[in-house]
Design a protein around this motif. Structure first.
Motif, PDB file in Angstrom:
ATOM      1  N   LEU A  11       0.829  -1.213   0.000  1.00  0.00           N
ATOM      2  CA  LEU A  11       0.000   0.000   0.000  1.00  0.00           C
ATOM      3  C   LEU A  11       0.860   1.259   0.000  1.00  0.00           C
ATOM      4  O   LEU A  11       0.517   2.244  -0.656  1.00  0.00           O
ATOM      5  CB  LEU A  11      -0.943  -0.002   1.197  1.00  0.00           C
ATOM      6  N   LEU A  12       1.975   1.231   0.716  1.00  0.00           N
ATOM      7  CA  LEU A  12       2.886   2.380   0.701  1.00  0.00           C
ATOM      8  C   LEU A  12       3.434   2.638  -0.701  1.00  0.00           C
ATOM      9  O   LEU A  12       3.624   3.785  -1.098  1.00  0.00           O
ATOM     10  CB  LEU A  12       4.051   2.164   1.671  1.00  0.00           C
ATOM     11  N   LEU A  13       3.695   1.564  -1.427  1.00  0.00           N
ATOM     12  CA  LEU A  13       4.198   1.724  -2.793  1.00  0.00           C
ATOM     13  C   LEU A  13       3.130   2.226  -3.756  1.00  0.00           C
ATOM     14  O   LEU A  13       3.417   2.964  -4.689  1.00  0.00           O
ATOM     15  CB  LEU A  13       4.754   0.395  -3.308  1.00  0.00           C
ATOM     16  N   LEU A  14       1.899   1.826  -3.517  1.00  0.00           N
ATOM     17  CA  LEU A  14       0.825   2.153  -4.455  1.00  0.00           C
ATOM     18  C   LEU A  14       0.027   3.392  -4.048  1.00  0.00           C
ATOM     19  O   LEU A  14      -0.972   3.709  -4.680  1.00  0.00           O
ATOM     20  CB  LEU A  14      -0.115   0.957  -4.602  1.00  0.00           C
ATOM     21  N   MET A  15       0.453   4.083  -3.009  1.00  0.00           N
ATOM     22  CA  MET A  15      -0.306   5.221  -2.516  1.00  0.00           C
ATOM     23  C   MET A  15      -0.479   6.322  -3.553  1.00  0.00           C
ATOM     24  O   MET A  15      -1.530   6.943  -3.628  1.00  0.00           O
ATOM     25  CB  MET A  15       0.358   5.777  -1.265  1.00  0.00           C
ATOM     26  N   ASP A  16       0.551   6.580  -4.357  1.00  0.00           N
ATOM     27  CA  ASP A  16       0.404   7.635  -5.361  1.00  0.00           C
ATOM     28  C   ASP A  16      -0.584   7.234  -6.440  1.00  0.00           C
ATOM     29  O   ASP A  16      -1.315   8.069  -6.960  1.00  0.00           O
ATOM     30  CB  ASP A  16       1.755   8.022  -5.965  1.00  0.00           C
ATOM     31  N   ASN A  17      -0.665   5.946  -6.770  1.00  0.00           N
ATOM     32  CA  ASN A  17      -1.660   5.487  -7.732  1.00  0.00           C
ATOM     33  C   ASN A  17      -3.073   5.630  -7.164  1.00  0.00           C
ATOM     34  O   ASN A  17      -4.006   5.991  -7.878  1.00  0.00           O
ATOM     35  CB  ASN A  17      -1.412   4.030  -8.130  1.00  0.00           C
ATOM     36  N   MET A  18      -3.223   5.343  -5.874  1.00  0.00           N
ATOM     37  CA  MET A  18      -4.538   5.465  -5.234  1.00  0.00           C
ATOM     38  C   MET A  18      -4.966   6.926  -5.162  1.00  0.00           C
ATOM     39  O   MET A  18      -6.140   7.237  -5.326  1.00  0.00           O
ATOM     40  CB  MET A  18      -4.521   4.863  -3.823  1.00  0.00           C
ATOM     41  N   SER A  19      -4.016   7.831  -4.923  1.00  0.00           N
ATOM     42  CA  SER A  19      -4.364   9.248  -4.779  1.00  0.00           C
ATOM     43  C   SER A  19      -4.815   9.854  -6.098  1.00  0.00           C
ATOM     44  O   SER A  19      -5.442  10.908  -6.097  1.00  0.00           O
ATOM     45  CB  SER A  19      -3.191  10.030  -4.210  1.00  0.00           C
ATOM     46  N   GLN A  20      -4.507   9.209  -7.213  1.00  0.00           N
ATOM     47  CA  GLN A  20      -4.881   9.742  -8.515  1.00  0.00           C
ATOM     48  C   GLN A  20      -6.192   9.175  -9.041  1.00  0.00           C
ATOM     49  O   GLN A  20      -6.603   9.499 -10.150  1.00  0.00           O
ATOM     50  CB  GLN A  20      -3.759   9.499  -9.514  1.00  0.00           C
ATOM     51  N   THR A  21      -6.858   8.337  -8.247  1.00  0.00           N
ATOM     52  CA  THR A  21      -8.161   7.828  -8.669  1.00  0.00           C
ATOM     53  C   THR A  21      -9.170   8.963  -8.650  1.00  0.00           C
ATOM     54  O   THR A  21      -8.985   9.979  -7.972  1.00  0.00           O
ATOM     55  CB  THR A  21      -8.640   6.686  -7.751  1.00  0.00           C
ATOM     56  N   ALA A  22     -10.250   8.799  -9.383  1.00  0.00           N
ATOM     57  CA  ALA A  22     -11.250   9.859  -9.515  1.00  0.00           C
ATOM     58  C   ALA A  22     -11.846  10.241  -8.162  1.00  0.00           C
ATOM     59  O   ALA A  22     -12.014  11.426  -7.851  1.00  0.00           O
ATOM     60  CB  ALA A  22     -12.351   9.417 -10.471  1.00  0.00           C
ATOM     61  N   TYR A  23     -12.141   9.251  -7.342  1.00  0.00           N
ATOM     62  CA  TYR A  23     -12.777   9.540  -6.054  1.00  0.00           C
ATOM     63  C   TYR A  23     -11.838  10.296  -5.117  1.00  0.00           C
ATOM     64  O   TYR A  23     -12.216  11.303  -4.534  1.00  0.00           O
ATOM     65  CB  TYR A  23     -13.248   8.244  -5.385  1.00  0.00           C
TER      66      TYR A  23
END
Length: 170
Positions: free
Chosen positions: A99-111
């Motif tokens: 999750l720490l690695l993918l946090m920037d991908n999650m922050s760019q989701t539409a929601y």
């Protein structure tokens, strides 16, 4: 593991305080990581003999990898302080590191992009972006502070978790 073996009481009743115990575990694991990275320097040295290595970029990448490793160590120590089962701690730690690695991908989701404060916080804790900057041979103070803040947060939470458990037992 200490709780399972019954040595936690002995450890917590030692003349060391919880902060010293947590820091000793963290620094011991960090030393192992540093030794592994030092041993892996053999390959760039051999590559230098037969070709060209961009040392500034390589050193920055090593620094970034070491700092991210320290974040993962601090996170793993924190999660292991929350559970009595080592296997569960390992699995949850691996998931948290992902999750720490993918946090920037999650922050760019539409929601999440629609909530600017949450998106900014996730971007600030994004380790993938920080490591990418390091791998390009760049050292930014903001990235160094980001890694150090994460390490301090996880180590502080570990100390609080152990102290809470220690004092709740009476």
């Amino acid at each position: 593991e200490e709780r399972k073996n019954g040595t936690e009481t002995l450890l917590l009743s030692s003349p060391l305080n919880v902060t010293q115990i947590v820091m000793a575990k963290f620094l011991a694991t960090a030393t192992i990581l540093l030794i592994m990275l030092a041993v892996s320097l053999f390959y760039p040295i051999v590559a230098t003999i037969y070709g060209r290595v961009i040392w500034s970029s390589l050193i920055c990448t090593y620094i970034g990898f070491f700092l991210f490793g320290l974040v993962c160590i601090a996170l793993g120590i924190f999660i292991s302080s929350l559970t009595e089962m080592p296997i569960l701690a390992i699995l949850i730690s691996e998931l948290a590191m992902l999750l720490l690695l993918l946090m920037d991908n999650m922050s760019q989701t539409a929601y999440l992009s629609s909530i600017p404060i949450l998106s900014d916080v996730l971007n600030w804790f994004s380790n993938q972006t920080k490591f990418y900057i390091f791998s390009q041979g760049l050292l930014r103070i903001s990235d160094l502070l980001g890694y150090l803040t994460e390490i301090l947060v996880f180590l502080t939470w570990t100390i609080i978790s152990i102290e809470k458990r220690r004092w709740s037992r009476g």
